[in-house]
Structures are given as C-alpha cells and as structure tokens.
Design a protein around this motif. Sequence first.
Motif, PDB file in Angstrom:
ATOM      1  N   THR A 104       0.774  -1.225   0.005  1.00  6.95           N
ATOM      2  CA  THR A 104      -0.301  -0.175   0.073  1.00  6.95           C
ATOM      3  C   THR A 104       1.163   1.503  -0.208  1.00  6.95           C
ATOM      4  N   TYR A 105       0.541   1.979  -1.433  1.00  6.83           N
ATOM      5  CA  TYR A 105       1.105   3.279  -0.501  1.00  6.83           C
ATOM      6  C   TYR A 105       0.832   4.489  -1.432  1.00  6.83           C
ATOM      7  N   LYS A 106       0.385   5.675  -0.557  1.00  8.42           N
ATOM      8  CA  LYS A 106      -0.722   6.619  -0.395  1.00  8.42           C
ATOM      9  C   LYS A 106      -1.808   6.038  -0.903  1.00  8.42           C
ATOM     10  N   GLU A 107      -2.616   6.913  -2.303  1.00  6.43           N
ATOM     11  CA  GLU A 107      -3.172   6.177  -2.804  1.00  6.43           C
ATOM     12  C   GLU A 107      -3.097   5.635  -4.338  1.00  6.43           C
ATOM     13  N   ILE A 108      -1.901   5.920  -4.980  1.00  7.64           N
ATOM     14  CA  ILE A 108      -1.444   5.432  -6.021  1.00  7.64           C
ATOM     15  C   ILE A 108      -1.901   3.004  -5.918  1.00  7.64           C
ATOM     16  N   THR A 109      -1.202   2.468  -4.226  1.00  6.18           N
ATOM     17  CA  THR A 109      -1.751   1.353  -4.767  1.00  6.18           C
ATOM     18  C   THR A 109      -1.550   1.097  -3.270  1.00  6.18           C
ATOM     19  N   LYS A 110      -2.545  -0.705  -3.292  1.00  6.08           N
ATOM     20  CA  LYS A 110      -3.438  -0.968  -2.486  1.00  6.08           C
ATOM     21  C   LYS A 110      -3.020  -2.395  -2.041  1.00  6.08           C
ATOM     22  N   GLY A 111      -2.492  -3.030  -1.314  1.00  5.00           N
ATOM     23  CA  GLY A 111      -2.524  -4.204  -0.636  1.00  5.00           C
ATOM     24  C   GLY A 111      -3.695  -4.853  -0.290  1.00  5.00           C
ATOM     25  N   PHE A 112      -3.331  -6.356  -0.977  1.00  8.01           N
ATOM     26  CA  PHE A 112      -4.855  -7.235  -0.384  1.00  8.01           C
ATOM     27  C   PHE A 112      -4.409  -7.866   0.123  1.00  8.01           C
ATOM     28  N   ALA A 113      -5.046  -8.764   0.888  1.00  9.73           N
ATOM     29  CA  ALA A 113      -3.989  -9.995   1.633  1.00  9.73           C
ATOM     30  C   ALA A 113      -5.242 -11.239   1.013  1.00  9.73           C
ATOM     31  N   TYR A 114      -4.654 -12.247   0.240  1.00 11.00           N
ATOM     32  CA  TYR A 114      -5.028 -13.677  -0.210  1.00 11.00           C
ATOM     33  C   TYR A 114      -5.077 -14.489   0.720  1.00 11.00           C
ATOM     34  N   ASP A 115      -6.346 -15.028   1.070  1.00 10.46           N
ATOM     35  CA  ASP A 115      -6.821 -16.414   1.459  1.00 10.46           C
ATOM     36  C   ASP A 115      -6.275 -17.236   0.602  1.00 10.46           C
ATOM     37  N   PRO A 116      -4.675 -18.295   1.178  1.00  9.17           N
ATOM     38  CA  PRO A 116      -4.275 -19.141   0.615  1.00  9.17           C
ATOM     39  C   PRO A 116      -5.238 -20.019   0.673  1.00  9.17           C
ATOM     40  N   ASN A 117      -6.064 -20.404   1.084  1.00 10.82           N
ATOM     41  CA  ASN A 117      -7.266 -21.492   1.584  1.00 10.82           C
ATOM     42  C   ASN A 117      -8.715 -21.367   0.437  1.00 10.82           C
ATOM     43  N   GLY A 118      -8.599 -20.103  -0.241  1.00 13.76           N
ATOM     44  CA  GLY A 118      -9.524 -20.205  -0.942  1.00 13.76           C
ATOM     45  C   GLY A 118      -9.625 -19.740  -2.158  1.00 13.76           C
ATOM     46  N   VAL A 119     -10.406 -18.777  -2.747  1.00 17.57           N
ATOM     47  CA  VAL A 119     -10.448 -18.785  -3.907  1.00 17.57           C
ATOM     48  C   VAL A 119     -10.001 -17.263  -4.345  1.00 17.57           C
ATOM     49  N   LEU A 120      -9.529 -16.861  -5.148  1.00 12.28           N
ATOM     50  CA  LEU A 120      -9.130 -15.427  -5.231  1.00 12.28           C
ATOM     51  C   LEU A 120      -9.830 -15.158  -6.763  1.00 12.28           C
ATOM     52  N   LYS A 121     -10.529 -13.941  -6.983  1.00 12.30           N
ATOM     53  CA  LYS A 121     -10.912 -13.284  -7.875  1.00 12.30           C
ATOM     54  C   LYS A 121     -10.531 -12.171  -8.028  1.00 12.30           C
ATOM     55  N   VAL A 122     -10.184 -11.834  -9.696  1.00 18.91           N
ATOM     56  CA  VAL A 122      -9.483 -11.436  -9.487  1.00 18.91           C
ATOM     57  C   VAL A 122      -9.978 -10.859 -11.497  1.00 18.91           C
ATOM     58  N   GLY A 123     -10.539  -9.794 -11.753  1.00 14.42           N
ATOM     59  CA  GLY A 123     -10.910  -9.268 -12.936  1.00 14.42           C
ATOM     60  C   GLY A 123     -11.469 -10.951 -13.469  1.00 14.42           C
ATOM     61  N   PRO A 124     -10.933 -11.375 -15.004  1.00 16.36           N
ATOM     62  CA  PRO A 124     -12.333 -12.374 -14.894  1.00 16.36           C
ATOM     63  C   PRO A 124     -10.858 -13.495 -14.758  1.00 16.36           C
ATOM     64  N   PHE A 125     -10.485 -13.794 -13.527  1.00 13.76           N
ATOM     65  CA  PHE A 125      -9.714 -14.458 -14.125  1.00 13.76           C
ATOM     66  C   PHE A 125     -10.194 -15.139 -11.846  1.00 13.76           C
ATOM     67  N   GLN A 126      -9.732 -16.645 -12.076  1.00 14.48           N
ATOM     68  CA  GLN A 126      -9.761 -16.827 -10.754  1.00 14.48           C
ATOM     69  C   GLN A 126      -8.709 -18.115 -10.582  1.00 14.48           C
ATOM     70  N   VAL A 127      -8.466 -17.609  -9.062  1.00  8.01           N
ATOM     71  CA  VAL A 127      -7.018 -18.015  -8.701  1.00  8.01           C
ATOM     72  C   VAL A 127      -7.534 -18.635  -7.510  1.00  8.01           C
ATOM     73  N   THR A 128      -6.660 -20.117  -6.720  1.00  7.09           N
ATOM     74  CA  THR A 128      -6.372 -21.094  -5.986  1.00  7.09           C
ATOM     75  C   THR A 128      -4.895 -21.255  -5.781  1.00  7.09           C
ATOM     76  N   PHE A 129      -4.569 -21.566  -4.339  1.00  7.84           N
ATOM     77  CA  PHE A 129      -3.228 -21.303  -4.140  1.00  7.84           C
ATOM     78  C   PHE A 129      -2.814 -22.815  -3.657  1.00  7.84           C
ATOM     79  N   ILE A 130      -1.669 -23.615  -3.342  1.00 12.96           N
ATOM     80  CA  ILE A 130      -1.081 -24.048  -2.845  1.00 12.96           C
ATOM     81  C   ILE A 130       0.376 -23.747  -1.927  1.00 12.96           C
ATOM     82  N   LYS A 131       0.809 -23.700  -0.750  1.00 10.99           N
ATOM     83  CA  LYS A 131       1.847 -23.565  -0.558  1.00 10.99           C
ATOM     84  C   LYS A 131       3.377 -24.519  -0.333  1.00 10.99           C
TER      85      LYS A 131
END
Length: 244
Positions: A104-131
């Motif tokens: 996160t930097y000023k109003e330029i970027t914003k950090g979001f924590a993804y849940d590694p055990n969940g599903v992240l939806k970013v634009g048209p993409f669906q993302v799952t994770f594995i450690k």
Amino acid sequence: MKLTIIGYWGGYPKKNAASSGYLLEHDGFHLLIDCGSGVLAKLQNKLEPEDIDAVLISHYHPDHIADIGVLQHARLIQGFLGKEFPALPIYGHHYNQNEFTKLTYKEITKGFAYDPNGVLKVGPFQVTFIKTDHPVPCYAMRIEADGKVLVYTADSSFKEEFIEFSKDADLLLCECNLYGNQNGKPAGHMNSIEAGRFAKRAAVKQLVLTHLPHYGNLSDLVHEASAEYTGIISLAEEFQTITL
C-alpha cells in the motif's frame, strides 16, 4: 488467456534482463504476476505502468518484488502528469507483515491479503493457491479463465501435492533453477528432471521452464526434462507469448 513473459531469471536479472515477472491478459484485463528486478523497464515494451489492472505476488523475495516500489512511483508520476486511474490492487499473502504493508502506497496502490485456502477472483481470473516448499512463505497459483488453466509454481522444491493441484493444466509455468544432477531440496528449488516428471504426472499440455540458473548450458534443462515429459517444452524467453 495470453501470457507474456517479462522476466525469468532466478535470484537476480542477467545483464539487460529481468527476474520474475509475467503478464497475463484476458478480456482486456492486465494482471502482472510477480514484479522482480528489471520488470518495470521491460514491461513498458508491452504495457504502460498505469495500464496494469492488478498485481499478484507469490512471495517477498527481492527477485519477485524488487520493482514494486518503482511501479508505485511510476504511477505516482503519471498522476502528476495528469493521468487519472484508481488505486492499483496488489494481492499478496500476509505472513510477512513488514513486506505486506509496503504493497500500500498513498492512494497509488492498495495491498490486499489473499486467503491461501480460498479462491481469489481478480478481473476475469479465478485463482487458487498451494503453499510451496521454500525458505519463506510462498504460494503457487492455479489461474483459470474461460475453461483454460495456467499453473505457476513460483519458487519451490518438488512436493507431491503439486500433481493434483496442476492436473490437466493447459500450461505449467514451472521453476527450474537447477540442472538434473543437482539437489534443490535444501534451497527450495526444482531441478529439470523433477520439472519434467511433474509435468508428466500432472498430464499438463505444455511446460515452460522459468526462474532459470545463471550458469551452464540452458538448453540442457530442456533435454533433461524431456527424458521425463514428452509434451511441448520450452525455456522461458523475454517477451515470449503463449495464448491458451
């Protein structure tokens, strides 16, 4: 989905090159995956910094995040020059709070924590994770859109759980920091034979070797991997584009 490789060196960028950075596009949405050293300079051959829609970070080693700060300043300067755009979302894990807060930097970027055990939806993409198996918390990603699947291992030694996670992927973007006669387990990296065996067992349609070593004959990596996997194999190359 269209993948463009921006940087692919492991550890640090070779001369006039970049470490880890990958541009994934679909339906007009531009997702930057990792943002290592040299990525911002190279990215501008394909896309202006203010045109990125989101950033997704696997972990906080410098060869994957070194250019986050300069990306933030690029967007800051473009704002001073009169361009208007919303704060850029940067998704990363929260297991290193010191590094996460820098997203996160000023109003330029914003950090979001993804849940590694969940599903992240970013634009048209669906993302799952594995450690992954790496000296710091790091997450591989399975990214899906319109029935196509890209798996990005980020940094890791081989782990059995990768097989089911990557099953039948259209593209496996697999780290390959070591040659077949080297043991990457202590450093948290894969060798070429492991990458090929991984691709074969997961029945992926295509294998791209990335996060490459700075020594030796890189074509040997493909030769060694092909002893295990008989599908399409290539070394990552700057501005290489693959459409799924």
